[in-house]
Scaffold this motif. Structure first.
Motif, PDB file in Angstrom:
ATOM      1  N   LEU A   9      54.761 -28.580  60.201  1.00 26.40           N
ATOM      2  CA  LEU A   9      54.565 -29.770  61.022  1.00 26.40           C
ATOM      3  C   LEU A   9      53.094 -30.120  61.152  1.00 26.40           C
ATOM      4  O   LEU A   9      52.686 -31.261  60.926  1.00 26.40           O
ATOM      5  N   TYR A  10      52.269 -29.138  61.489  1.00 31.35           N
ATOM      6  CA  TYR A  10      50.845 -29.403  61.717  1.00 31.35           C
ATOM      7  C   TYR A  10      50.089 -29.699  60.428  1.00 31.35           C
ATOM      8  O   TYR A  10      49.341 -30.659  60.344  1.00 31.35           O
ATOM      9  N   SER A  11      50.278 -28.876  59.428  1.00 34.02           N
ATOM     10  CA  SER A  11      49.455 -29.036  58.224  1.00 34.02           C
ATOM     11  C   SER A  11      49.855 -30.265  57.416  1.00 34.02           C
ATOM     12  O   SER A  11      49.007 -31.080  57.063  1.00 34.02           O
ATOM     13  N   ILE A  12      51.130 -30.425  57.140  1.00 33.41           N
ATOM     14  CA  ILE A  12      51.552 -31.560  56.321  1.00 33.41           C
ATOM     15  C   ILE A  12      51.402 -32.867  57.085  1.00 33.41           C
ATOM     16  O   ILE A  12      50.919 -33.867  56.552  1.00 33.41           O
ATOM     17  N   GLY A  13      51.776 -32.871  58.356  1.00 30.70           N
ATOM     18  CA  GLY A  13      51.608 -34.077  59.162  1.00 30.70           C
ATOM     19  C   GLY A  13      50.147 -34.462  59.308  1.00 30.70           C
ATOM     20  O   GLY A  13      49.785 -35.642  59.215  1.00 30.70           O
ATOM     21  N   GLY A  14      49.297 -33.477  59.523  1.00 25.32           N
ATOM     22  CA  GLY A  14      47.875 -33.758  59.650  1.00 25.32           C
ATOM     23  C   GLY A  14      47.269 -34.279  58.365  1.00 25.32           C
ATOM     24  O   GLY A  14      46.450 -35.195  58.377  1.00 25.32           O
ATOM     25  N   LEU A  15      47.667 -33.705  57.232  1.00 23.67           N
ATOM     26  CA  LEU A  15      47.135 -34.168  55.952  1.00 23.67           C
ATOM     27  C   LEU A  15      47.617 -35.578  55.619  1.00 23.67           C
ATOM     28  O   LEU A  15      46.870 -36.375  55.043  1.00 23.67           O
ATOM     29  N   LEU A  16      48.855 -35.898  55.995  1.00 27.30           N
ATOM     30  CA  LEU A  16      49.341 -37.260  55.775  1.00 27.30           C
ATOM     31  C   LEU A  16      48.558 -38.270  56.612  1.00 27.30           C
ATOM     32  O   LEU A  16      48.194 -39.345  56.138  1.00 27.30           O
ATOM     33  N   LEU A  17      48.298 -37.923  57.876  1.00 22.78           N
ATOM     34  CA  LEU A  17      47.513 -38.817  58.722  1.00 22.78           C
ATOM     35  C   LEU A  17      46.070 -38.935  58.234  1.00 22.78           C
ATOM     36  O   LEU A  17      45.475 -40.012  58.289  1.00 22.78           O
ATOM     37  N   LEU A  18      45.524 -37.844  57.739  1.00 22.36           N
ATOM     38  CA  LEU A  18      44.166 -37.878  57.203  1.00 22.36           C
ATOM     39  C   LEU A  18      44.083 -38.801  55.994  1.00 22.36           C
ATOM     40  O   LEU A  18      43.167 -39.619  55.870  1.00 22.36           O
ATOM     41  N   GLY A  19      45.047 -38.697  55.105  1.00 25.08           N
ATOM     42  CA  GLY A  19      45.078 -39.579  53.934  1.00 25.08           C
ATOM     43  C   GLY A  19      45.260 -41.038  54.319  1.00 25.08           C
ATOM     44  O   GLY A  19      44.630 -41.933  53.741  1.00 25.08           O
ATOM     45  N   LEU A  20      46.100 -41.292  55.321  1.00 26.51           N
ATOM     46  CA  LEU A  20      46.288 -42.663  55.788  1.00 26.51           C
ATOM     47  C   LEU A  20      44.993 -43.212  56.381  1.00 26.51           C
ATOM     48  O   LEU A  20      44.616 -44.361  56.128  1.00 26.51           O
ATOM     49  N   GLY A  21      44.288 -42.384  57.148  1.00 28.14           N
ATOM     50  CA  GLY A  21      43.033 -42.830  57.740  1.00 28.14           C
ATOM     51  C   GLY A  21      41.988 -43.153  56.696  1.00 28.14           C
ATOM     52  O   GLY A  21      41.253 -44.146  56.810  1.00 28.14           O
ATOM     53  N   SER A  23      42.627 -44.105  53.627  1.00 29.55           N
ATOM     54  CA  SER A  23      43.067 -45.331  52.969  1.00 29.55           C
ATOM     55  C   SER A  23      42.711 -46.560  53.801  1.00 29.55           C
ATOM     56  O   SER A  23      42.285 -47.591  53.260  1.00 29.55           O
ATOM     57  N   LEU A  24      42.877 -46.457  55.112  1.00 27.97           N
ATOM     58  CA  LEU A  24      42.484 -47.557  55.990  1.00 27.97           C
ATOM     59  C   LEU A  24      40.976 -47.793  55.940  1.00 27.97           C
ATOM     60  O   LEU A  24      40.514 -48.931  56.023  1.00 27.97           O
ATOM     61  N   LEU A  25      40.221 -46.708  55.802  1.00 29.91           N
ATOM     62  CA  LEU A  25      38.773 -46.847  55.668  1.00 29.91           C
ATOM     63  C   LEU A  25      38.415 -47.614  54.397  1.00 29.91           C
ATOM     64  O   LEU A  25      37.525 -48.467  54.395  1.00 29.91           O
ATOM     65  N   GLY A  26      39.118 -47.325  53.314  1.00 30.59           N
ATOM     66  CA  GLY A  26      38.899 -48.073  52.077  1.00 30.59           C
ATOM     67  C   GLY A  26      39.201 -49.552  52.249  1.00 30.59           C
ATOM     68  O   GLY A  26      38.479 -50.415  51.748  1.00 30.59           O
ATOM     69  N   GLY A  27      40.269 -49.856  53.002  1.00 36.46           N
ATOM     70  CA  GLY A  27      40.586 -51.249  53.287  1.00 36.46           C
ATOM     71  C   GLY A  27      39.506 -51.920  54.115  1.00 36.46           C
ATOM     72  O   GLY A  27      39.174 -53.092  53.909  1.00 36.46           O
ATOM     73  N   ALA A  28      38.932 -51.168  55.062  1.00 38.36           N
ATOM     74  CA  ALA A  28      37.857 -51.715  55.891  1.00 38.36           C
ATOM     75  C   ALA A  28      36.609 -51.988  55.051  1.00 38.36           C
ATOM     76  O   ALA A  28      35.922 -52.991  55.249  1.00 38.36           O
ATOM     77  N   TRP A  42      39.821 -52.798  61.252  1.00 33.66           N
ATOM     78  CA  TRP A  42      40.314 -51.828  60.270  1.00 33.66           C
ATOM     79  C   TRP A  42      39.520 -50.526  60.340  1.00 33.66           C
ATOM     80  O   TRP A  42      40.075 -49.440  60.237  1.00 33.66           O
ATOM     81  N   GLY A  43      38.201 -50.640  60.514  1.00 31.78           N
ATOM     82  CA  GLY A  43      37.360 -49.446  60.594  1.00 31.78           C
ATOM     83  C   GLY A  43      37.642 -48.621  61.835  1.00 31.78           C
ATOM     84  O   GLY A  43      37.666 -47.393  61.790  1.00 31.78           O
ATOM     85  N   LEU A  45      40.507 -48.574  63.512  1.00 30.63           N
ATOM     86  CA  LEU A  45      41.817 -47.961  63.309  1.00 30.63           C
ATOM     87  C   LEU A  45      41.716 -46.783  62.340  1.00 30.63           C
ATOM     88  O   LEU A  45      42.347 -45.735  62.553  1.00 30.63           O
ATOM     89  N   ALA A  46      40.888 -46.914  61.303  1.00 25.37           N
ATOM     90  CA  ALA A  46      40.693 -45.820  60.347  1.00 25.37           C
ATOM     91  C   ALA A  46      40.074 -44.606  61.030  1.00 25.37           C
ATOM     92  O   ALA A  46      40.473 -43.466  60.768  1.00 25.37           O
ATOM     93  N   LEU A  47      39.113 -44.830  61.912  1.00 23.98           N
ATOM     94  CA  LEU A  47      38.486 -43.732  62.649  1.00 23.98           C
ATOM     95  C   LEU A  47      39.498 -43.004  63.527  1.00 23.98           C
ATOM     96  O   LEU A  47      39.551 -41.772  63.552  1.00 23.98           O
ATOM     97  N   ILE A  48      40.320 -43.756  64.222  1.00 17.02           N
ATOM     98  CA  ILE A  48      41.322 -43.159  65.110  1.00 17.02           C
ATOM     99  C   ILE A  48      42.342 -42.351  64.317  1.00 17.02           C
ATOM    100  O   ILE A  48      42.656 -41.202  64.657  1.00 17.02           O
ATOM    101  N   VAL A  49      42.858 -42.926  63.236  1.00 14.49           N
ATOM    102  CA  VAL A  49      43.892 -42.238  62.449  1.00 14.49           C
ATOM    103  C   VAL A  49      43.315 -41.021  61.735  1.00 14.49           C
ATOM    104  O   VAL A  49      43.958 -39.972  61.669  1.00 14.49           O
ATOM    105  N   THR A  50      42.089 -41.116  61.219  1.00 14.30           N
ATOM    106  CA  THR A  50      41.469 -39.973  60.542  1.00 14.30           C
ATOM    107  C   THR A  50      41.254 -38.822  61.514  1.00 14.30           C
ATOM    108  O   THR A  50      41.565 -37.667  61.202  1.00 14.30           O
ATOM    109  N   ASN A  51      40.746 -39.109  62.700  1.00 20.86           N
ATOM    110  CA  ASN A  51      40.552 -38.049  63.691  1.00 20.86           C
ATOM    111  C   ASN A  51      41.882 -37.471  64.157  1.00 20.86           C
ATOM    112  O   ASN A  51      41.982 -36.274  64.420  1.00 20.86           O
ATOM    113  N   THR A  52      42.901 -38.302  64.249  1.00 23.82           N
ATOM    114  CA  THR A  52      44.230 -37.808  64.609  1.00 23.82           C
ATOM    115  C   THR A  52      44.774 -36.887  63.523  1.00 23.82           C
ATOM    116  O   THR A  52      45.485 -35.928  63.812  1.00 23.82           O
TER     117      THR A  52
END
Length: 82
Positions: A9-21, A23-28, A42-43, A45-52
């Protein structure tokens, strides 16, 4: 909850959120290159999702076990003159 379930739960979920963050940074970055005002949102939101995504991966049981086995170093740091 078993240790394996927590790890999944922690490792895979965290890595998925990190990748999403990231990707959002690239969009920003693309939005900023096009000089639109939306890149700030966008930036942020990317900061929030990456830290999450980083936070759950810090608390995986595997890392806690490895951290417990590492002996504490006792040395003094040397200051760099630069």
């Amino acid at each position: 909850m078993s240790q394996k379930t927590k790890w999944l739960l922690y490792s895979i979920g965290g890595l998925l959120l990190l990748g999403l963050g990231l990707s959002l940074l690239g969009g920003a970055i693309i939005q900023k290159g096009q000089q639109t005002a939306v890149w700030v949102h966008w930036g942020t939101l990317a900061l929030i999702v990456t830290n999450t995504g980083v936070c759950p991966t810090r608390h995986t049981p595997v890392l806690v076990t490895i951290k417990a086995k590492v002996p504490q170093w006792t040395h003094t740091a040397v200051c760099c003159p630069f």
